[in-house]
Design an enzyme around this catalytic site. Structure first.
Site, PDB file in Angstrom:
ATOM      1  N   TYR A   1      18.460 -38.425  25.992  1.00  0.00           N
ATOM      2  CA  TYR A   1      20.045 -38.731  25.466  1.00  0.00           C
ATOM      3  C   TYR A   1      20.916 -37.412  26.504  1.00  0.00           C
ATOM      4  O   TYR A   1      20.266 -36.712  27.130  1.00  0.00           O
ATOM      5  CB  TYR A   1      20.431 -38.764  24.100  1.00  0.00           C
ATOM      6  CG  TYR A   1      19.609 -39.922  23.526  1.00  0.00           C
ATOM      7  CD1 TYR A   1      19.988 -41.106  23.986  1.00  0.00           C
ATOM      8  CD2 TYR A   1      18.822 -39.521  22.468  1.00  0.00           C
ATOM      9  CE1 TYR A   1      19.309 -42.338  23.184  1.00  0.00           C
ATOM     10  CE2 TYR A   1      18.124 -40.443  22.061  1.00  0.00           C
ATOM     11  CZ  TYR A   1      18.508 -42.067  22.386  1.00  0.00           C
ATOM     12  OH  TYR A   1      17.881 -43.226  21.778  1.00  0.00           O
TER      13      TYR A   1
ATOM     14  N   GLY B   1       9.338 -38.500   9.321  1.00  0.00           N
ATOM     15  CA  GLY B   1      10.007 -39.640   9.660  1.00  0.00           C
ATOM     16  C   GLY B   1       9.567 -40.900   9.076  1.00  0.00           C
ATOM     17  O   GLY B   1      10.051 -41.431   7.894  1.00  0.00           O
TER      18      GLY B   1
END
Ligand SMILES: Cc1cc2nc3c(=O)[nH]c(=O)nc-3n(C[C@H](O)[C@H](O)[C@H](O)COP(=O)(O)O)c2cc1C
Length: 358
Positions: free
Chosen positions: A185, A325
């Site tokens: 990103y 996660g």
């Protein structure tokens, strides 16, 4: 018996009840495409907090509309979005978890279809609500539309947007913020020579490529004050020749430490297509390397699924925190289950469920 997994951790003015945390995970569950938290976010983040995590980090949240990966992402560029997050934060606090939020700009990987709920993938056409993406250089991520190069003035505006979102995070009651500098990103795109070919003061040398991230860190610190932990998530390697390496990331982490960052959340990859040797704990050596070389606390993440595995990472000083996660999606009560597995007494099993734990 004492276990590091359940040892409190203090960063600045905040003490976390344990070191089993939940990393940011996009839910693509905004209902009206306006960046506002919905009932899903309250229940999802609430259940992770109730499950005993030391901290829950809310998913990548766009600092501007163009910063979002998809239209279903959370945003924090206005006060209505801030207000919609307040009940989520309040409930996480009522369950004893620290509440964090990942502030993000998706750069050249913005404006895509959400990961689920549609038959399509890749860039969202402008005719369907998509937007022109931006990046350090006008180089496309494979399979996505080409971004345009950001001007220096626009970089400054994005720094201000991160700062404004950090201020709103504090107003919403979050205990800490994480800046998303990983996974290809925008901030990672600036850090990596594979995606940053600029010739101005934001490109070229490692110092120049780090400039944008360090400006975001400084602006964030100025908003949140001295008592609030600021974390940065990095991709420690691009897994590609000529890309970022562990040594590059350790150097960057030392600079982040000098700029008041409290912990580096160590992930990898995402900026270019690469072959990644995925397996249990496959990124943990990077958390260890950065912790040792830069002498900064780290979080380990990536295919951590087992209580003893998590405890081992901490006991062998590879990291200060473990992030689970997908295991937390499968079992939001992982920390409670881990306490049972390690035979460690904790006092935060939900009282409402006492008959389940007799
Ligand atoms: C559904 C999903 C959404 C994710 N969204 C984000 C995100 O918003 N920000 C981020 O930095 N990483 C994100 N990730 C990566 C996770 O934070 C984590 O680093 C990765 O899943 C590896 O850890 P695990 O093996 O324990 O799942 C996401 C992962 C999943 C599975």
């Amino acid at each position: 018996m004492s276990h590091l997994l359940f040892e409190p951790l203090t960063l600045r003015g905040l003490t976390f009840r344990n070191r089993s945390w939940v990393p940011p995970m996009c839910q693509y569950s905004v209902e009206s495409l306006d960046g506002m938290a919905a009932p899903w976010h309250l229940v999802h983040y609430g259940s992770l907090a109730r499950g005993g995590a030391g901290a829950v980090i809310v998913e990548a949240t766009g600092v501007t509309p163009e910063a979002r990966i998809s239209e279903k992402d959370l945003g924090l560029w206005n006060d209505e979005q801030r207000d919609a997050l307040i009940p989520v934060v309040d409930f996480m606090h009522s369950q004893g978890a620290a509440a964090g939020i990942q502030l993000a700009h998706a750069g050249r990987k913005a404006s895509t279809y959400p990961e689920w709920g549609t038959d399509f993938e890749g860039s969202l056409p402008e005719s369907e609500g998509g937007w022109q993406t931006s990046a350090p250089s006008a180089e496309a991520f494979p399979g996505l539309e080409a971004p345009r190069e950001l001007s220096e003035a626009e970089i400054g505006e994005i720094v201000s947007a991160f700062a404004a979102s950090a201020r709103r995070s504090m107003e919403a009651g979050f205990d800490f913020v994480e800046i998303h500098g990983a996974h290809g990103y925008l901030l990672h795109e600036f850090l990596s020579p594979l995606s940053n070919t600029r010739t101005d003061s934001y490109g070229g040398s490692p110092e120049n490529r780090a400039r944008f991230l360090l400006e975001v860190v400084d602006a964030t610190r100025a908003e949140v004050g001295e008592d609030v932990p600021v974390l940065v998530r990095l991709s420690a390697t691009d897994w590609t020749e000529g890309g970022l390496s562990l040594d590059d990331t350790a150097q960057l982490s030392a600079w982040l430490k000098d700029h008041s960052v409290d912990l580096v959340d160590v992930s990898t990859g995402g900026n270019v297509m690469a072959t990644i040797p995925v397996g249990p704990g496959y990124q943990t050596t990077f958390a260890e390397g950065i912790r040792k070389q830069a002498r900064i606390p780290t979080a380990a993440v990536g295919l951590l699924t087992e209580p003893f595995q998590a405890e081992h990472i901490l006991a062998t000083e590879q990291a200060d925190v473990v992030l689970l996660g997908r295991e937390s999606l499968r079992d939001p009560n992982f920390p409670i289950r881990a306490a049972d597995a390690l035979r460690h007494q904790i006092d935060y099993k939900p009282a409402q469920y006492h008959r389940a734990y007799k």
